[in-house]
Design a protein around this motif. Structure first.
Motif, mmCIF file in Angstrom:
data_model
loop_
_atom_site.group_PDB
_atom_site.id
_atom_site.type_symbol
_atom_site.label_atom_id
_atom_site.label_comp_id
_atom_site.label_asym_id
_atom_site.label_seq_id
_atom_site.Cartn_x
_atom_site.Cartn_y
_atom_site.Cartn_z
ATOM 1 N N LYS A 136 -96.769 69.439 27.591
ATOM 2 C CA LYS A 136 -95.869 70.298 27.408
ATOM 3 C C LYS A 136 -95.148 70.348 25.953
ATOM 4 N N ILE A 137 -95.994 69.651 24.741
ATOM 5 C CA ILE A 137 -95.433 69.541 24.111
ATOM 6 C C ILE A 137 -96.296 70.752 22.612
ATOM 7 N N ASP A 138 -96.022 71.040 22.241
ATOM 8 C CA ASP A 138 -96.536 72.589 21.624
ATOM 9 C C ASP A 138 -96.451 71.905 20.224
ATOM 10 N N MET A 139 -97.873 71.318 19.368
ATOM 11 C CA MET A 139 -98.237 70.817 18.683
ATOM 12 C C MET A 139 -97.928 71.059 17.551
ATOM 13 N N ASP A 140 -97.879 72.880 17.461
ATOM 14 C CA ASP A 140 -97.919 72.412 16.169
ATOM 15 C C ASP A 140 -96.215 73.178 15.576
ATOM 16 N N LYS A 141 -95.887 72.693 16.406
ATOM 17 C CA LYS A 141 -94.207 72.751 16.105
ATOM 18 C C LYS A 141 -93.554 71.233 16.031
ATOM 19 N N LEU A 142 -94.498 70.304 16.106
ATOM 20 C CA LEU A 142 -93.832 69.280 16.271
ATOM 21 C C LEU A 142 -92.500 68.862 14.823
ATOM 22 N N PRO A 143 -91.979 68.089 15.021
ATOM 23 C CA PRO A 143 -90.719 67.465 13.901
ATOM 24 C C PRO A 143 -92.124 66.731 13.251
ATOM 25 N N LYS A 144 -91.554 67.459 11.386
ATOM 26 C CA LYS A 144 -91.996 66.622 10.292
ATOM 27 C C LYS A 144 -91.309 65.279 10.204
ATOM 28 N N HIS A 145 -90.513 65.272 10.868
ATOM 29 C CA HIS A 145 -89.244 63.782 10.629
ATOM 30 C C HIS A 145 -89.071 63.438 11.774
ATOM 31 N N VAL A 146 -89.036 62.156 12.551
ATOM 32 C CA VAL A 146 -88.245 61.751 13.511
ATOM 33 C C VAL A 146 -86.896 60.575 12.509
ATOM 34 N N ALA A 147 -86.479 60.115 13.435
ATOM 35 C CA ALA A 147 -85.335 59.219 12.796
ATOM 36 C C ALA A 147 -84.622 58.599 14.475
ATOM 37 N N ILE A 148 -85.095 56.912 15.203
ATOM 38 C CA ILE A 148 -84.444 56.960 15.816
ATOM 39 C C ILE A 148 -83.486 55.629 15.329
ATOM 40 N N ILE A 149 -82.333 55.457 16.047
ATOM 41 C CA ILE A 149 -81.129 54.093 16.456
ATOM 42 C C ILE A 149 -81.815 53.624 17.568
ATOM 43 N N MET A 150 -82.411 52.671 17.025
ATOM 44 C CA MET A 150 -82.974 51.457 18.012
ATOM 45 C C MET A 150 -81.338 50.980 18.918
ATOM 46 N N ASP A 151 -81.025 51.278 20.076
ATOM 47 C CA ASP A 151 -79.748 51.119 20.195
ATOM 48 C C ASP A 151 -79.514 50.313 21.409
ATOM 49 N N GLY A 152 -79.330 49.280 22.000
ATOM 50 C CA GLY A 152 -79.009 48.898 23.288
ATOM 51 C C GLY A 152 -79.671 47.745 23.849
ATOM 52 N N ASN A 153 -80.402 47.059 23.142
ATOM 53 C CA ASN A 153 -81.099 45.713 23.167
ATOM 54 C C ASN A 153 -80.127 44.591 23.938
ATOM 55 N N GLY A 154 -79.108 44.390 23.204
ATOM 56 C CA GLY A 154 -78.126 43.805 23.923
ATOM 57 C C GLY A 154 -77.702 44.022 25.637
ATOM 58 N N ARG A 155 -77.719 44.800 25.934
ATOM 59 C CA ARG A 155 -76.967 46.061 26.934
ATOM 60 C C ARG A 155 -77.580 45.596 27.972
ATOM 61 N N TRP A 156 -79.602 46.472 28.169
ATOM 62 C CA TRP A 156 -80.663 46.051 28.335
ATOM 63 C C TRP A 156 -80.843 44.438 29.089
ATOM 64 N N ALA A 157 -80.615 43.516 28.021
ATOM 65 C CA ALA A 157 -80.698 41.717 28.733
ATOM 66 C C ALA A 157 -79.727 41.400 29.717
ATOM 67 N N ARG A 158 -78.259 42.313 28.767
ATOM 68 C CA ARG A 158 -77.064 41.450 29.996
ATOM 69 C C ARG A 158 -77.239 41.916 31.033
ATOM 70 N N LYS A 159 -77.519 43.273 31.515
ATOM 71 C CA LYS A 159 -78.452 44.335 32.710
ATOM 72 C C LYS A 159 -79.003 42.368 33.245
ATOM 73 N N ARG A 160 -79.599 42.390 33.374
ATOM 74 C CA ARG A 160 -80.920 41.526 34.077
ATOM 75 C C ARG A 160 -80.141 39.854 33.284
ATOM 76 N N LEU A 161 -79.201 39.854 32.966
ATOM 77 C CA LEU A 161 -78.781 38.368 32.644
ATOM 78 C C LEU A 161 -79.345 37.740 32.031
ATOM 79 N N LEU A 162 -80.069 37.965 31.419
ATOM 80 C CA LEU A 162 -81.065 37.436 30.073
ATOM 81 C C LEU A 162 -80.238 37.264 28.304
ATOM 82 N N PRO A 163 -80.175 36.076 28.063
ATOM 83 C CA PRO A 163 -79.408 36.515 26.437
ATOM 84 C C PRO A 163 -80.352 37.581 25.864
ATOM 85 N N ARG A 164 -79.609 38.130 24.920
ATOM 86 C CA ARG A 164 -78.890 39.163 23.721
ATOM 87 C C ARG A 164 -80.308 39.138 22.803
#
Length: 249
Positions: A14-42
């Motif tokens: 479904k992705i149009d390869m001719d209209k891909l973004p040239k630059h993608v930025a990602i805020i990598m968030d939620g590691n601690g909450r993912w761990a806490r949800k599983r009763l694991l250390p951050r």
């Protein structure tokens, strides 16, 4: 073929390869909450988050996205517990040591956004080594925002610009947006077309404040350790459904 592979391939179609973004930025968030949800250390969340870094870098590279920026450690993160900071620095070193050969082989250039002088000695040296080794690569730019703050970047850029004006290297009346961009960590790079933030939070957290003036935002409710190739494809499909006007009609 597994159900997950079928779903991923369906999304890819479904992705149009001719209209891909040239630059993608990602805020990598939620590691601690993912761990806490599983009763694991951050720290367990951060370690799983590194696995997603590997996956997303590979997926973006396979698509041919030339610029990928990952928010790894902010200037505000120094306020976290020492044990957590030590783990993050250790994981940074592990990632670079394990993945540098593959990244270099795949023609990936590593750039650092932020001031690495404040990092502990070992991660600082590993970062410098990675930047030096990959400096001539040109298939994909992997920007790692490390000890990075958007406001700090702008203030330091202004200071450097003032110095150049005073020295006569820059003429005051000739300063415009393009000139100022040369004083940012992302000099010579296009602004992000797409910014993704997992974890359900909907804020920038001092990330690329100057560069995202006309960036499209996609927010995801999954935590970063769950943000896989399928989630990236969904974000790209959402991006391609938007009509970008850049202030026009």
């Amino acid at each position: 073929m597994s159900r997950d592979e079928i779903n991923t391939n369906t999304l890819l179609s479904k992705i149009d390869m001719d209209k891909l973004p040239k630059h993608v930025a990602i805020i990598m968030d939620g590691n601690g909450r993912w761990a806490r949800k599983r009763l694991l250390p951050r720290t367990a969340g951060h370690r799983e988050g590194v696995e997603r870094v590997k996956e997303i870098v590979e997926a973006a590279g396979n698509l041919g996205i030339p610029y990928l920026t990952l928010y790894a450690f902010s200037t505000e993160n120094w306020g976290r517990p020492k044990e957590e900071i030590d783990t993050l620095m250790k994981l940074l070193v592990e990632y670079l040591k394990k993945e540098l050969t593959t990244l270099h082989k795949n023609n990936v250039k590593i750039n650092i956004l932020g001031n690495i002088d404040d990092l502990p000695a070992l991660p600082r040296e590993e970062v410098k080594k990675a930047v030096e080794k990959t400096k001539n690569n040109d298939k994909m730019n992997l920007n790692i925002a490390l000890n990075y703050g958007g406001r700090n970047e702008i203030v330091n850029g202004i200071k450097s610009l003032i110095k150049d004006v005073r020295s006569g290297d820059v003429i005051l009346d000739e300063i415009n947006e393009e000139v100022f961009k040369n004083y940012l960590f992302t000099r010579n790079q296009p602004d992000p077309d797409l910014l993704i933030r997992p974890s359900g939070e909907k804020r920038l957290s001092n990330f690329l404040l100057y560069q995202v003036a006309y960036t499209e935002f996609v927010f995801s409710d999954v935590y970063w350790p769950e943000f896989n190739t399928e989630q990236l494809y969904k974000s790209l499909i959402e991006y391609q459904s938007r009509k970008r006007r850049f202030g026009g009609i």
